[in-house]
Design a protein around this motif. Sequence first.
Motif, PDB file in Angstrom:
ATOM      1  N   LEU A 173       0.819  -1.212   0.000  1.00  0.00           N
ATOM      2  CA  LEU A 173       0.000   0.000   0.000  1.00  0.00           C
ATOM      3  C   LEU A 173       0.854   1.264   0.000  1.00  0.00           C
ATOM      4  CD1 LEU A 173      -2.828  -1.170   2.415  1.00  0.00           C
ATOM      5  CD2 LEU A 173      -2.886  -1.069  -0.094  1.00  0.00           C
ATOM      6  N   ALA A 174       1.975   1.257   0.725  1.00  0.00           N
ATOM      7  CA  ALA A 174       2.849   2.436   0.761  1.00  0.00           C
ATOM      8  C   ALA A 174       3.454   2.712  -0.613  1.00  0.00           C
ATOM      9  CB  ALA A 174       3.952   2.234   1.798  1.00  0.00           C
ATOM     10  N   LEU A 175       3.953   1.687  -1.290  1.00  0.00           N
ATOM     11  CA  LEU A 175       4.532   1.888  -2.621  1.00  0.00           C
ATOM     12  C   LEU A 175       3.472   2.342  -3.619  1.00  0.00           C
ATOM     13  CD1 LEU A 175       7.017  -1.120  -2.815  1.00  0.00           C
ATOM     14  CD2 LEU A 175       7.604   1.311  -2.716  1.00  0.00           C
ATOM     15  N   LEU A 176       2.287   1.804  -3.490  1.00  0.00           N
ATOM     16  CA  LEU A 176       1.200   2.211  -4.374  1.00  0.00           C
ATOM     17  C   LEU A 176       0.826   3.671  -4.129  1.00  0.00           C
ATOM     18  CD1 LEU A 176      -0.581   0.993  -6.578  1.00  0.00           C
ATOM     19  CD2 LEU A 176      -2.241   0.439  -4.814  1.00  0.00           C
ATOM     20  N   LEU A 177       0.678   4.048  -2.861  1.00  0.00           N
ATOM     21  CA  LEU A 177       0.335   5.437  -2.529  1.00  0.00           C
ATOM     22  C   LEU A 177       1.425   6.419  -2.936  1.00  0.00           C
ATOM     23  CD1 LEU A 177      -1.394   4.956   0.943  1.00  0.00           C
ATOM     24  CD2 LEU A 177      -2.470   5.693  -1.197  1.00  0.00           C
ATOM     25  N   ALA A 178       2.676   5.975  -2.905  1.00  0.00           N
ATOM     26  CA  ALA A 178       3.795   6.832  -3.289  1.00  0.00           C
ATOM     27  C   ALA A 178       3.958   6.906  -4.811  1.00  0.00           C
ATOM     28  CB  ALA A 178       5.082   6.326  -2.648  1.00  0.00           C
ATOM     29  N   GLY A 179       3.162   6.143  -5.536  1.00  0.00           N
ATOM     30  CA  GLY A 179       3.259   6.157  -6.990  1.00  0.00           C
ATOM     31  C   GLY A 179       4.463   5.399  -7.523  1.00  0.00           C
ATOM     32  N   GLN A 180       5.032   4.551  -6.716  1.00  0.00           N
ATOM     33  CA  GLN A 180       6.222   3.791  -7.105  1.00  0.00           C
ATOM     34  C   GLN A 180       5.807   2.435  -7.693  1.00  0.00           C
ATOM     35  OE1 GLN A 180       9.349   5.078  -6.981  1.00  0.00           O
ATOM     36  NE2 GLN A 180       8.268   6.945  -6.411  1.00  0.00           N
ATOM     37  N   ARG A 181       5.173   2.489  -8.842  1.00  0.00           N
ATOM     38  CA  ARG A 181       4.583   1.287  -9.431  1.00  0.00           C
ATOM     39  C   ARG A 181       5.639   0.280  -9.880  1.00  0.00           C
ATOM     40  NH1 ARG A 181      -0.843   1.944 -10.018  1.00  0.00           N
ATOM     41  NH2 ARG A 181      -1.024   0.477 -11.744  1.00  0.00           N
ATOM     42  N   LYS A 182       6.738   0.749 -10.430  1.00  0.00           N
ATOM     43  CA  LYS A 182       7.814  -0.162 -10.850  1.00  0.00           C
ATOM     44  C   LYS A 182       8.417  -0.842  -9.615  1.00  0.00           C
ATOM     45  CE  LYS A 182      10.655  -1.171 -14.380  1.00  0.00           C
ATOM     46  NZ  LYS A 182      10.227  -1.668 -15.654  1.00  0.00           N
ATOM     47  N   ALA A 183       8.684  -0.063  -8.570  1.00  0.00           N
ATOM     48  CA  ALA A 183       9.217  -0.624  -7.328  1.00  0.00           C
ATOM     49  C   ALA A 183       8.212  -1.602  -6.720  1.00  0.00           C
ATOM     50  CB  ALA A 183       9.548   0.481  -6.326  1.00  0.00           C
ATOM     51  N   LEU A 184       6.926  -1.280  -6.807  1.00  0.00           N
ATOM     52  CA  LEU A 184       5.900  -2.186  -6.301  1.00  0.00           C
ATOM     53  C   LEU A 184       5.907  -3.491  -7.091  1.00  0.00           C
ATOM     54  CD1 LEU A 184       3.506  -2.960  -4.550  1.00  0.00           C
ATOM     55  CD2 LEU A 184       2.030  -1.633  -6.094  1.00  0.00           C
ATOM     56  N   GLY A 185       6.048  -3.400  -8.396  1.00  0.00           N
ATOM     57  CA  GLY A 185       6.123  -4.600  -9.216  1.00  0.00           C
ATOM     58  C   GLY A 185       7.307  -5.468  -8.847  1.00  0.00           C
ATOM     59  N   LEU A 186       8.455  -4.843  -8.627  1.00  0.00           N
ATOM     60  CA  LEU A 186       9.647  -5.594  -8.218  1.00  0.00           C
ATOM     61  C   LEU A 186       9.457  -6.212  -6.834  1.00  0.00           C
ATOM     62  CD1 LEU A 186      12.401  -3.141  -9.468  1.00  0.00           C
ATOM     63  CD2 LEU A 186      11.878  -5.414 -10.402  1.00  0.00           C
ATOM     64  N   ALA A 187       8.881  -5.450  -5.922  1.00  0.00           N
ATOM     65  CA  ALA A 187       8.648  -5.963  -4.569  1.00  0.00           C
ATOM     66  C   ALA A 187       7.677  -7.139  -4.598  1.00  0.00           C
ATOM     67  CB  ALA A 187       8.112  -4.852  -3.662  1.00  0.00           C
ATOM     68  N   MET A 188       6.609  -7.013  -5.383  1.00  0.00           N
ATOM     69  CA  MET A 188       5.638  -8.104  -5.445  1.00  0.00           C
ATOM     70  C   MET A 188       6.225  -9.336  -6.128  1.00  0.00           C
ATOM     71  SD  MET A 188       1.948  -6.268  -5.778  1.00  0.00           S
ATOM     72  CE  MET A 188       1.083  -7.734  -5.222  1.00  0.00           C
ATOM     73  N   ALA A 189       7.083  -9.124  -7.125  1.00  0.00           N
ATOM     74  CA  ALA A 189       7.759 -10.265  -7.746  1.00  0.00           C
ATOM     75  C   ALA A 189       8.603 -10.997  -6.707  1.00  0.00           C
ATOM     76  CB  ALA A 189       8.616  -9.797  -8.924  1.00  0.00           C
ATOM     77  N   ALA A 190       9.303 -10.230  -5.882  1.00  0.00           N
ATOM     78  CA  ALA A 190      10.113 -10.845  -4.825  1.00  0.00           C
ATOM     79  C   ALA A 190       9.231 -11.528  -3.785  1.00  0.00           C
ATOM     80  CB  ALA A 190      10.998  -9.789  -4.161  1.00  0.00           C
ATOM     81  N   MET A 191       8.101 -10.917  -3.469  1.00  0.00           N
ATOM     82  CA  MET A 191       7.191 -11.475  -2.458  1.00  0.00           C
ATOM     83  C   MET A 191       6.518 -12.771  -2.906  1.00  0.00           C
ATOM     84  SD  MET A 191       5.131  -8.206  -1.001  1.00  0.00           S
ATOM     85  CE  MET A 191       5.960  -6.710  -0.535  1.00  0.00           C
ATOM     86  N   THR A 192       6.577 -13.075  -4.188  1.00  0.00           N
ATOM     87  CA  THR A 192       5.958 -14.297  -4.693  1.00  0.00           C
ATOM     88  C   THR A 192       6.528 -15.537  -4.012  1.00  0.00           C
ATOM     89  OG1 THR A 192       5.547 -13.230  -6.820  1.00  0.00           O
ATOM     90  CG2 THR A 192       5.448 -15.618  -6.798  1.00  0.00           C
ATOM     91  N   VAL A 193       7.781 -15.461  -3.570  1.00  0.00           N
ATOM     92  CA  VAL A 193       8.388 -16.628  -2.919  1.00  0.00           C
ATOM     93  C   VAL A 193       7.692 -16.974  -1.603  1.00  0.00           C
ATOM     94  CG1 VAL A 193      10.635 -16.201  -3.978  1.00  0.00           C
ATOM     95  CG2 VAL A 193      10.195 -15.366  -1.677  1.00  0.00           C
ATOM     96  N   VAL A 194       7.047 -16.008  -0.965  1.00  0.00           N
ATOM     97  CA  VAL A 194       6.414 -16.267   0.338  1.00  0.00           C
ATOM     98  C   VAL A 194       5.253 -17.252   0.215  1.00  0.00           C
ATOM     99  CG1 VAL A 194       5.236 -15.237   2.320  1.00  0.00           C
ATOM    100  CG2 VAL A 194       7.238 -14.102   1.320  1.00  0.00           C
ATOM    101  N   PRO A 195       4.248 -16.999  -0.639  1.00  0.00           N
ATOM    102  CA  PRO A 195       3.175 -18.001  -0.727  1.00  0.00           C
ATOM    103  C   PRO A 195       3.646 -19.335  -1.316  1.00  0.00           C
ATOM    104  CG  PRO A 195       2.780 -16.216  -2.288  1.00  0.00           C
ATOM    105  CD  PRO A 195       3.922 -15.808  -1.420  1.00  0.00           C
ATOM    106  N   VAL A 196       4.674 -19.300  -2.180  1.00  0.00           N
ATOM    107  CA  VAL A 196       5.231 -20.561  -2.678  1.00  0.00           C
ATOM    108  C   VAL A 196       5.842 -21.339  -1.511  1.00  0.00           C
ATOM    109  CG1 VAL A 196       7.029 -21.603  -4.122  1.00  0.00           C
ATOM    110  CG2 VAL A 196       5.599 -19.768  -5.037  1.00  0.00           C
TER     111      VAL A 196
END
Length: 130
Positions: free
Chosen positions: A65-88
């Motif tokens: 939510l913080a990255l989205l609110l800050a308008g950091q969409r590319k950083a959010l995409g990278l963070a979410m790509a990294a976070m994919t390992v958690v549910p796996v």
Amino acid sequence: MTKNRLATVLAVLGGLFLLYIGAVFLLTPQTSVVGYGLPAWPHDQGEGILVAKGMRDIGFGLVILALLLAGQRKALGLAMAAMTVVPVGDMVNVLNEGGPAATAYCVHGLTAAAVAVTAGLLLRERPAAA
């Protein structure tokens, strides 16, 4: 619905869902572990790890939510790509501990797919024209 709007909706829903799941693990760790896919947890034995899981989820939700609110969409995409390992990792954990395969694949596997799709949508966005 545009791809950018879809990515935004998915990110917001993911962030809010993580805040909810984290709060549930903080408030009712004993009952939450069963929904996670693991056997019932012995009362008064190591519940701190369940609280840590809840805090992890709250932290990830806040980052989204913080990255989205800050308008950091590319950083959010990278963070979410990294976070994919958690549910796996959660899926593998449930399977290794003898939990229900349906929970492992349908809860954690589908979550990993949703996070990966959201990350992909965010990373494929083109910058707005000036």
